[in-house]
Design a protein around this motif. Structure first.
Motif, PDB file in Angstrom:
ATOM      1  N   LEU A 115     -50.678 -16.473   9.429  1.00  0.00           N
ATOM      2  CA  LEU A 115     -50.135 -16.829   8.283  1.00  0.00           C
ATOM      3  C   LEU A 115     -49.524 -18.437   8.226  1.00  0.00           C
ATOM      4  N   TYR A 127     -50.561 -17.261   2.162  1.00  0.00           N
ATOM      5  CA  TYR A 127     -49.672 -16.627   1.536  1.00  0.00           C
ATOM      6  C   TYR A 127     -48.849 -15.866   2.459  1.00  0.00           C
ATOM      7  N   SER A 128     -47.491 -15.716   2.643  1.00  0.00           N
ATOM      8  CA  SER A 128     -46.698 -14.728   3.183  1.00  0.00           C
ATOM      9  C   SER A 128     -46.726 -13.295   2.591  1.00  0.00           C
ATOM     10  N   GLU A 173     -44.777 -11.513   1.265  1.00  0.00           N
ATOM     11  CA  GLU A 173     -43.895 -11.198   0.070  1.00  0.00           C
ATOM     12  C   GLU A 173     -44.925 -11.409  -1.108  1.00  0.00           C
ATOM     13  N   TYR A 212     -46.950 -16.704  12.399  1.00  0.00           N
ATOM     14  CA  TYR A 212     -46.356 -17.739  11.361  1.00  0.00           C
ATOM     15  C   TYR A 212     -46.654 -19.004  11.867  1.00  0.00           C
ATOM     16  N   ASN A 227     -45.964 -22.744  11.134  1.00  0.00           N
ATOM     17  CA  ASN A 227     -45.169 -23.501  10.209  1.00  0.00           C
ATOM     18  C   ASN A 227     -45.587 -24.949  10.231  1.00  0.00           C
TER      19      ASN A 227
END
Ligand code: ADP
Ligand code: MG
Length: 253
Positions: A108, A204-205, A207, A234, A236
């Motif tokens: 992600l 998209y995460s 959530e 993740y 980032n």
């Protein structure tokens, strides 16, 4: 080498489809003569070359069949550019135990951080290890499933997808997904649940998946099945695509 014999050998190698031997038997014969190799040693080298060539061709064919968008390896991934991404763990996953254990990988993060590159890298490794692999963008996968709904072949198609050892579903969320499409994806993911690995990438995460699928319940059901046996990464860091552009900009002041 006698021309008649050469012609005869080449015709026979072609008939037996021994491409590797065909391409190297003459050079090797010369080298064998120079190095005074025995007949057995020469034959052994020829066979080695044939086997090596066959393996290479078979991996190439597997990679082609896997439909990866480009060929890049895990080893080509510059981990120094994403220092927070566990290099050791990812390289360990390169042993492909996760495929044997039918576990999933999820990448992600924003565009350009290497999610697709990593997914492709694992596909290449899996092809080298002779697994059945398929790389699909979410968009293509959905189009394919929708077509199968229309021509009544969905069950057959889902069975095909469930038999793959590794399925990549790339770029979830890149395009909006209708409820019907989300349901099809859910069916596919349920069918593969604990049966075969999925590598999934998304901008998209989790959530935000309710929005992506326009349905919180289906999104939750999909996430549930994906993450039950999954390693989630993740990413980032900065976009690799912009790396050189930003550098140039800095140089120009
Ligand atoms: P994403 O799927 O996250 O949008 P990609 O995997 O498509 O990003 O990466 C964009 C381009 O940048 C690709 O050509 C990819 O090989 C390259 N790239 C991205 N991150 C790295 C990295 N850390 N090392 C080497 N190449 C990278
Ligand atoms: Mg991508």
């Amino acid at each position: 080498m006698n021309k008649e014999i050469t012609k005869h050998i080449e015709a026979q190698l072609k008939e037996l489809n021994l491409k590797g031997m065909l391409s190297c038997y003459r050079d090797m014969a010369e080298k064998a003569a120079v190095n005074k190799l025995s007949y057995e040693e020469y034959l052994s080298l020829l066979l080695e070359e044939e086997i090596k060539g066959r393996k290479e061709r078979s991996v190439k064919a597997k990679i082609y069949k896997a439909r990866v968008p480009f060929v890049k390896t895990l080893e080509e991934f510059d981990f120094s550019f994403q220092p927070d991404l566990g290099e050791k763990e990812l390289m360990r996953l390169g042993s492909l135990d996760f495929i044997e254990n039918k576990e999933n990988l999820v990448f992600l993060g924003p565009p350009g951080v290497g999610k697709t590159h990593l997914a492709v890298g694992f596909c290449i490794k899996a092809c080298q290890a002779k697994y059945r692999v398929l790389f699909m963008s979410t968009q293509k996968l959905i189009e394919d499933l929708m077509m199968c709904v229309r021509d009544g072949s969905l069950t057959k198609r889902l069975l095909y997808y469930s038999r793959l050892h590794l399925l990549v579903i790339d770029e979830i969320g890149y395009m909006p997904i209708t409820k019907e499409q989300a349901n099809l994806l859910y069916q596919l993911i349920s069918m593969r649940y604990e049966k075969g690995s999925i590598i999934l990438t998304s901008n998209y995460s989790f959530e935000d998946w309710g929005k992506v699928f326009q349905d919180d319940v289906v999104a939750a059901a999909i996430i549930d099945r994906i993450v039950h046996h999954a390693r989630i990464f993740y990413i980032n860091g900065a976009s690799y695509r912009l790396k050189n552009k930003l550098k140039n900009k800095t140089l120009r002041g």
